[in-house]
Enzyme design. Sequence first.
Site, PDB file in Angstrom:
ATOM      1  CD  GLU A  71      -2.716  -1.055   2.845  1.00 36.97           C
ATOM      2  OE1 GLU A  71      -3.196  -0.296   2.774  1.00 36.97           O
ATOM      3  OE2 GLU A  71      -2.456  -1.890   3.929  1.00 36.97           O
ATOM      4  NE  ARG A 297       4.361  -9.048  10.897  1.00 36.79           N
ATOM      5  CZ  ARG A 297       3.671  -8.156  11.065  1.00 36.79           C
ATOM      6  NH1 ARG A 297       2.604  -8.352  10.789  1.00 36.79           N
ATOM      7  NH2 ARG A 297       4.344  -7.033  10.942  1.00 36.79           N
ATOM      8  CE  LYS A 307       1.887   0.814   7.318  1.00 29.71           C
ATOM      9  NZ  LYS A 307       1.276   0.352   5.697  1.00 29.71           N
TER      10      LYS A 307
END
Length: 601
Positions: A71, A297, A307
Amino acid sequence: MHRQETSSILCNSLELRKSHGIKFYLESASVSSMNENQTPAPPPSHFIRKIIEADLESGKHQQVVTRFPPEPNGFLHIGHAKSIFLNFGMPRDYGGHCFMRFDDTNPVKEDATYSQAILEDVRWLGFDWGNRLTHASDYFEKLYEFACVLIRRGKAYVDSLSAEKIREYRGTLTEPGSNSPFRDRTIEENLDLFQRMRDGEFEDGSHVLRAKIDMAAPNIHMRDPTLYRIRKVSHHRTGNAWCIYPMYDFTHCLSDALEGVTHSLCTLEFEDNRPLYDWVLQEAEAPCLPKQYEFSRLNLQYTVLSKRKLIQLVEENHVEGWDDPRMPSLIGIRRRGFPPESIRLFCERIGISKSENNIDFSVLEDCAREVLNQDAPRAFAVLKPLKVVITNFPEDQVEMLDAPVHPQNPEAGRRSLPLTREILIEEDDFLEDPPRKFFRLAPGKEVRLRYGYVIRCDEVVRDDSGKISELRCTYDPQTAKGAQPEGRKVKGIIHWVSATQSISTEVRLYDRLFREASPGSKHEDGDFLRDLNPDSIQILKNCRLEAGMKNVEKGSRYQFERLGYFCADLKNSSNELPVFNRIVTLRDTWAKLTKSDQLKK
């Protein structure tokens, strides 16, 4: 072509694809994994590689097509590197290709600046997408058509509940949800409302398009998820052409299908989204049915990859910005000086699996050391200078001493070090009252200057405050080129620079941003900021470099002998004043320091 087939191009046999993959791996692998007398290591195997090989072997797919879909609402971090290497590496290993696709469906948070930074990061890691740079916004019209297909098939409806009510009707993990009172609108009514949503007749939040699945589904993602929402915000690519924007779970799978993706690789947090991924493809009558595969991950100790937390660090000025060399962002890691080859080696070393992992920061540092040790030219730098006057060295004489650019690589050439009457050594290389096994300089003791002569400390000079201002030493002219003094053995070797023929520099000693492996985990409130390392940066001014370090290129990396690996800062370094960032120390000292601190407690 039948929609259950992937849109792919015929290529060579599986044997050739495997051969191509091994060739790429060998070309890209760290040179530390082999030397010219060893058999090259095969590519690291993992479950995704096995799935791909089985699919190619069976003829299910003729080539591998993947995508990397960030994104454009922030900067990439080290966790994304793992996905980048997997998504770009697998098709490159097996003769396929990877789409560089931006999931730009939320114009409120997205910006072209982020897109450009992401492209630079991917290029820095060594990948090129060719003509396969795409955006979800490229498919807005087609996505709208897919949504209309769902409505016509009775699989989607326009809901006029408020966002708060939608959450309330959704239920909980232990209790089923409830049907919206608008769930049974007719197909005609839904098509009309959806068109009017697109035409901008309604305000933000007044309507959404939802999938009609099952409000009692055990998987909460299948309880009539939202597919479209109204956002009367200009998009950085499409401007004001759209005022409704598709949600990620709707956009992502259909974009995969439109691009002929064969293996949609993502992290484990999307495992529960996979049934919705498959449902949308099937019910919207997508041109093909890609398959989603999840892997664990990356969790890296002594830092944060959330984030939200990274934004907090930046916005509250705990760091300089996203490119702060202490940040785990790729832009920060690049500025710190980590070579892209070390990031690749790191990703290979930690591997691909479904098991959650928690990697120690030292693994990343060790990968950097392995790469830098083989490639980084050597140089002398004195970070905390102490003046030494060699009293029996002629005042106007300059003797050029010979040294290798890289001790293990003769082809790198030689460098010249000017020796003058006045030189500078590290403060830490002198003690007035040294312990028994201190092999550096002390009153009456001898030490060898690296690539030079043996000197003896004869006198300690102090300034008015009592601080040592200089040492007065003599050198032994018979000890050139490593010759030992007659009748005595000198064990210590220290680095140095000429006091009169050296270059001023600023050096920034970076360390781990947090002092705890899992920031915030030991505090009841989970406040990760309480674990910030107050010593994560130390700025040293008035440092000195050897004379040959004039006009160093920004981003160039060196081993400062005995001190560590350093990089000319991409942002602040200049010809007038080079600024160097410490990438890593020569060896891992963190564990030793941490143990020492624990013993003190």
